[in-house]
Design a protein around this motif. Structure first.
Motif, PDB file in Angstrom:
ATOM      1  N   TYR A  37      35.535  39.177  36.392  1.00 14.06           N
ATOM      2  CA  TYR A  37      34.439  38.969  35.910  1.00 14.06           C
ATOM      3  C   TYR A  37      34.339  38.165  34.782  1.00 14.06           C
ATOM      4  O   TYR A  37      33.604  36.954  34.634  1.00 14.06           O
ATOM      5  CB  TYR A  37      33.649  40.124  35.690  1.00 14.06           C
ATOM      6  N   THR A  38      35.318  38.194  33.920  1.00 18.76           N
ATOM      7  CA  THR A  38      35.371  37.462  32.515  1.00 18.76           C
ATOM      8  C   THR A  38      36.053  36.005  32.980  1.00 18.76           C
ATOM      9  O   THR A  38      35.779  35.081  32.276  1.00 18.76           O
ATOM     10  CB  THR A  38      36.463  37.977  31.595  1.00 18.76           C
ATOM     11  N   ALA A  39      36.755  35.966  34.058  1.00 15.85           N
ATOM     12  CA  ALA A  39      37.264  34.576  34.500  1.00 15.85           C
ATOM     13  C   ALA A  39      36.265  33.893  35.286  1.00 15.85           C
ATOM     14  O   ALA A  39      36.496  32.778  35.528  1.00 15.85           O
ATOM     15  CB  ALA A  39      38.360  34.738  35.432  1.00 15.85           C
ATOM     16  N   GLY A  40      34.776  34.558  35.488  1.00 15.50           N
ATOM     17  CA  GLY A  40      33.820  33.720  36.071  1.00 15.50           C
ATOM     18  C   GLY A  40      33.317  34.033  37.321  1.00 15.50           C
ATOM     19  O   GLY A  40      32.299  33.507  37.852  1.00 15.50           O
ATOM     20  N   GLU A  41      33.979  35.194  37.927  1.00 18.83           N
ATOM     21  CA  GLU A  41      33.370  35.534  39.322  1.00 18.83           C
ATOM     22  C   GLU A  41      32.027  36.509  38.912  1.00 18.83           C
ATOM     23  O   GLU A  41      32.293  37.444  38.400  1.00 18.83           O
ATOM     24  CB  GLU A  41      34.396  36.382  40.039  1.00 18.83           C
ATOM     25  N   ARG A  42      30.993  36.304  39.368  1.00 13.43           N
ATOM     26  CA  ARG A  42      29.885  36.926  39.331  1.00 13.43           C
ATOM     27  C   ARG A  42      29.215  37.457  40.413  1.00 13.43           C
ATOM     28  O   ARG A  42      28.305  38.242  40.359  1.00 13.43           O
ATOM     29  CB  ARG A  42      28.742  36.193  38.573  1.00 13.43           C
ATOM     30  N   ASP A  43      29.645  37.172  41.760  1.00 15.12           N
ATOM     31  CA  ASP A  43      29.060  37.561  42.815  1.00 15.12           C
ATOM     32  C   ASP A  43      29.280  38.873  43.073  1.00 15.12           C
ATOM     33  O   ASP A  43      30.621  39.403  43.171  1.00 15.12           O
ATOM     34  CB  ASP A  43      29.544  36.672  44.059  1.00 15.12           C
ATOM     35  N   GLN A  44      28.462  39.846  43.083  1.00 17.26           N
ATOM     36  CA  GLN A  44      28.845  41.503  43.371  1.00 17.26           C
ATOM     37  C   GLN A  44      29.333  41.768  44.461  1.00 17.26           C
ATOM     38  O   GLN A  44      30.223  42.501  44.761  1.00 17.26           O
ATOM     39  CB  GLN A  44      27.336  42.154  43.327  1.00 17.26           C
ATOM     40  N   HIS A  45      29.128  40.910  45.775  1.00 17.25           N
ATOM     41  CA  HIS A  45      29.771  41.243  46.972  1.00 17.25           C
ATOM     42  C   HIS A  45      31.378  40.744  46.930  1.00 17.25           C
ATOM     43  O   HIS A  45      31.873  41.643  47.581  1.00 17.25           O
ATOM     44  CB  HIS A  45      28.976  40.555  47.947  1.00 17.25           C
ATOM     45  N   ARG A  46      31.338  39.739  46.266  1.00 18.26           N
ATOM     46  CA  ARG A  46      32.837  39.183  46.340  1.00 18.26           C
ATOM     47  C   ARG A  46      33.754  40.175  45.254  1.00 18.26           C
ATOM     48  O   ARG A  46      35.042  40.501  45.618  1.00 18.26           O
ATOM     49  CB  ARG A  46      32.993  38.053  45.613  1.00 18.26           C
ATOM     50  N   LEU A  47      33.172  40.510  44.321  1.00 22.32           N
ATOM     51  CA  LEU A  47      33.850  41.475  43.325  1.00 22.32           C
ATOM     52  C   LEU A  47      34.188  42.957  44.128  1.00 22.32           C
ATOM     53  O   LEU A  47      35.165  43.374  44.151  1.00 22.32           O
ATOM     54  CB  LEU A  47      33.006  41.926  42.155  1.00 22.32           C
ATOM     55  N   THR A  48      33.308  43.366  45.008  1.00 21.60           N
ATOM     56  CA  THR A  48      33.584  44.479  45.838  1.00 21.60           C
ATOM     57  C   THR A  48      34.611  44.317  46.855  1.00 21.60           C
ATOM     58  O   THR A  48      35.567  45.079  46.967  1.00 21.60           O
ATOM     59  CB  THR A  48      32.205  44.913  46.687  1.00 21.60           C
ATOM     60  N   VAL A  49      34.667  43.110  47.574  1.00 24.52           N
ATOM     61  CA  VAL A  49      35.802  42.849  48.368  1.00 24.52           C
ATOM     62  C   VAL A  49      37.249  42.781  47.687  1.00 24.52           C
ATOM     63  O   VAL A  49      38.167  43.106  48.102  1.00 24.52           O
ATOM     64  CB  VAL A  49      35.483  41.533  49.059  1.00 24.52           C
ATOM     65  N   HIS A  50      37.316  41.930  46.373  1.00 21.02           N
ATOM     66  CA  HIS A  50      38.405  41.974  45.710  1.00 21.02           C
ATOM     67  C   HIS A  50      38.588  43.406  45.443  1.00 21.02           C
ATOM     68  O   HIS A  50      39.719  44.030  45.386  1.00 21.02           O
ATOM     69  CB  HIS A  50      38.028  41.253  44.178  1.00 21.02           C
ATOM     70  N   GLY A  51      37.675  44.364  45.011  1.00 23.71           N
ATOM     71  CA  GLY A  51      38.034  45.671  44.863  1.00 23.71           C
ATOM     72  C   GLY A  51      38.477  46.448  45.959  1.00 23.71           C
ATOM     73  O   GLY A  51      39.634  47.155  45.569  1.00 23.71           O
ATOM     74  N   LEU A  52      38.212  46.155  47.056  1.00 26.05           N
ATOM     75  CA  LEU A  52      38.585  46.973  48.151  1.00 26.05           C
ATOM     76  C   LEU A  52      40.176  46.287  48.617  1.00 26.05           C
ATOM     77  O   LEU A  52      41.174  47.284  48.835  1.00 26.05           O
ATOM     78  CB  LEU A  52      37.821  46.459  49.489  1.00 26.05           C
ATOM     79  N   SER A  53      40.263  45.130  48.417  1.00 24.93           N
ATOM     80  CA  SER A  53      41.675  44.573  48.499  1.00 24.93           C
ATOM     81  C   SER A  53      42.708  45.194  47.375  1.00 24.93           C
ATOM     82  O   SER A  53      43.825  45.648  47.696  1.00 24.93           O
ATOM     83  CB  SER A  53      41.692  43.074  48.234  1.00 24.93           C
TER      84      SER A  53
END
Length: 66
Positions: A37-53
Motif C-alpha cells: 500500500y505504501t509503495a502505491g498499490e491502492r486497488d483493494q482487489h489486487r491487495l486481496t489477491v496479493h494477500g491470498l498469495s
C-alpha cells in the motif's frame, strides 16, 4: 489502508485451504499488505489477491518447517 483486503484474504484462504487462521498470520499479512500500500498499490482487489498469495506462501513455509 482499509482493513477489508486483510479480512477478505484471511476469510477466502481459510475456506479454500480448509484451515483455520495460522497464529500470527493476520499481523504478518497486515505488514506485507501495508508495504504494498505504501509503495502505491491502492486497488483493494489486487491487495486481496496479493494477500491470498502471501498466505499460501506462509502456509508452505510453515509446512516445510515442521
Amino acid at each position: 489502508m482499509n482493513i477489508l483486503p486483510i479480512d477478505r484474504a484471511l476469510r477466502i484462504y481459510g475456506v479454500l485451504a480448509d484451515r483455520g487462521e495460522t497464529k500470527g498470520a493476520r499481523e504478518l499479512l497486515s505488514r506485507h499488505l501495508m508495504k504494498l500500500y505504501t509503495a502505491g498499490e491502492r486497488d483493494q482487489h489486487r491487495l486481496t489477491v496479493h494477500g491470498l498469495s502471501y498466505l499460501q506462501d506462509l502456509d508452505r513455509r510453515i509446512d516445510y518447517s515442521d
